[in-house]
Enzyme design. Structure first.
Site, short mmCIF file in Angstrom:
data_model
loop_
_atom_site.label_atom_id
_atom_site.label_comp_id
_atom_site.label_asym_id
_atom_site.label_seq_id
_atom_site.Cartn_x
_atom_site.Cartn_y
_atom_site.Cartn_z
N LYS A 191 0.82 -1.22 0.00
CA LYS A 191 0.00 0.00 0.00
C LYS A 191 0.85 1.27 0.00
O LYS A 191 0.39 2.33 -0.45
CB LYS A 191 -0.98 -0.02 1.17
CG LYS A 191 -0.34 -0.19 2.54
CD LYS A 191 0.11 1.09 3.19
CE LYS A 191 0.97 0.81 4.39
NZ LYS A 191 1.44 2.03 5.05
N ARG A 255 3.52 9.16 5.58
CA ARG A 255 4.84 9.54 5.04
C ARG A 255 4.90 9.38 3.52
O ARG A 255 5.45 10.24 2.82
CB ARG A 255 5.93 8.71 5.71
CG ARG A 255 6.19 9.08 7.15
CD ARG A 255 7.19 8.16 7.81
NE ARG A 255 6.63 6.84 8.05
CZ ARG A 255 7.29 5.85 8.64
NH1 ARG A 255 8.53 6.04 9.04
NH2 ARG A 255 6.72 4.69 8.84
#
Length: 341
Positions: A191, A255
């Site tokens: 992902k 992030r």
């Protein structure tokens, strides 16, 4: 193994720190190991990890340490939150100390040279250890701020799953269990790639329909690859699959999303990663995933497209145009188009 023994968290990053705090809040003594003595001293003195979780107070029961050998000797349960690029080199010299330990990987990444997941590296280094993984939609800052969160601990070792549930389950953190360690861990790694694409799409002003299309086609793509590699497709309907994909593709706190957003603003890849100041596992995963998909003959147009953007000079507009021109496939793989019986 006794309840009085401390629990180790290996790694001084944001998620390792958040997990260390959870453990301490649940009444456990925690040894958080990190390589940087200055970082350990800052946490010891200020009770805060300013580099990765600024503003979050570190529980008094979390002891920052820099002696890895002593930490491994003192602890039976170890949560491993080391970057994928460092995990093998850090732990391999201490392989003998890992025998019989419960090692739970928190790292969502793939080793570049071998395409091994983190739990597979742990298994290789310490074949006598008991191995599990923790994965799910778990943004570190939200976990640290006690936002309601659920995660998955996955292992063929049922007792390990129960142990992790016992030490981590709390008022705001719910821990589910799975026996599909490979699928749960693979979902957590894959992902990250799609979160970069999603961040780029937002920075470029693409619409909500576009973002939804990217996320759902990403789910189909990562599930297709995972099944080819031996995972259970149903795993990807849970927290470690669609749950983690949604949060990392839609939150500016992710992030990898941040790296993608910076790329969409026109920064180079190096500048985007530098601005982040932390490891964005999706960049490393992308390179090895594209090669593995080609080798396995798995159709992954988003992976190929992002690789073309980052390393071959393409734009996101060009990649989406190619995606829109591609031959339409079934909406959801692994469901018969002739019926549901």
């Amino acid at each position: 193994m006794t309840e009085q023994r401390p629990i180790a968290v290996l790694g001084g990053g944001s998620f390792g720190t958040a997990v260390a705090n959870l453990l301490a809040e649940n009444g456990h003594a925690v040894r958080q190991w990190m390589r940087d003595p200055d970082q350990a001293e800052a946490i010891r003195v200020h009770r805060e990890n300013p580099r990765y979780l600024k503003g979050i107070k570190i529980h008094p029961a979390v002891e920052p340490v820099t002696d890895l050998l002593e930490t491994l000797t003192a602890c039976d349960l170890c949560f491993v939150a080391l970057p994928s690029s460092a995990l093998r080199s850090v732990l391999a010299p201490h392989a003998e100390r890992l025998a019989g330990k419960l090692l739970v990987s928190l790292t969502k990444g793939i080793e570049a040279q071998t395409f091994k997941l983190m739990s597979e590296i742990l298994e290789e280094i310490a074949p006598q250890a008991r191995i599990g993984v923790l994965s799910g939609p778990n943004l570190a800052r939200e976990v640290a701020e006690h936002a309601l969160t659920a995660t998955v601990v996955a292992s063929e070792d049922e007792a390990l799953c129960e142990r992790v549930q016992a030490v981590l389950h709390g008022r705001t953190f719910r821990v589910y269990a799975s026996s599909d360690r490979f699928g749960v861990e693979l979902g957590g790694a894959l992902k990250n790639v799609y979160a970069i694409i999603a961040g780029m799409a937002v920075a470029l002003g693409m619409g909500e329909n576009t973002k939804s299309m990217l996320i759902t086609r990403a789910l189909a793509e990562m599930t297709r690859f995972a099944v080819n590699q031996g995972a259970n497709p149903m795993t990807f309907l849970g927290l470690a699959g669609v749950g983690d994909l949604i949060v990392t593709c839609s939150s500016p706190k992710s992030r990898n999303y941040q790296v993608g957003f910076a790329l969409g603003q026109g920064l180079s890849l190096d500048d985007a990663v530098t601005r982040l100041g932390e490891v964005a596992e999706g960049v490393n995963t992308l390179k090895v995933l594209k090669a593995k998909a080609q080798e396995a003959g798995v159709y992954m147009p988003l992976v190929a497209g992002l690789h073309a953007i980052l390393f071959e000079g393409r734009t996101l507009d060009q990649v989406i145009e190619l995606l829109m021109r591609a031959e339409p496939k079934t909406d959801v793989d692994f469901i018969s188009t002739s019926g549901f019986n």
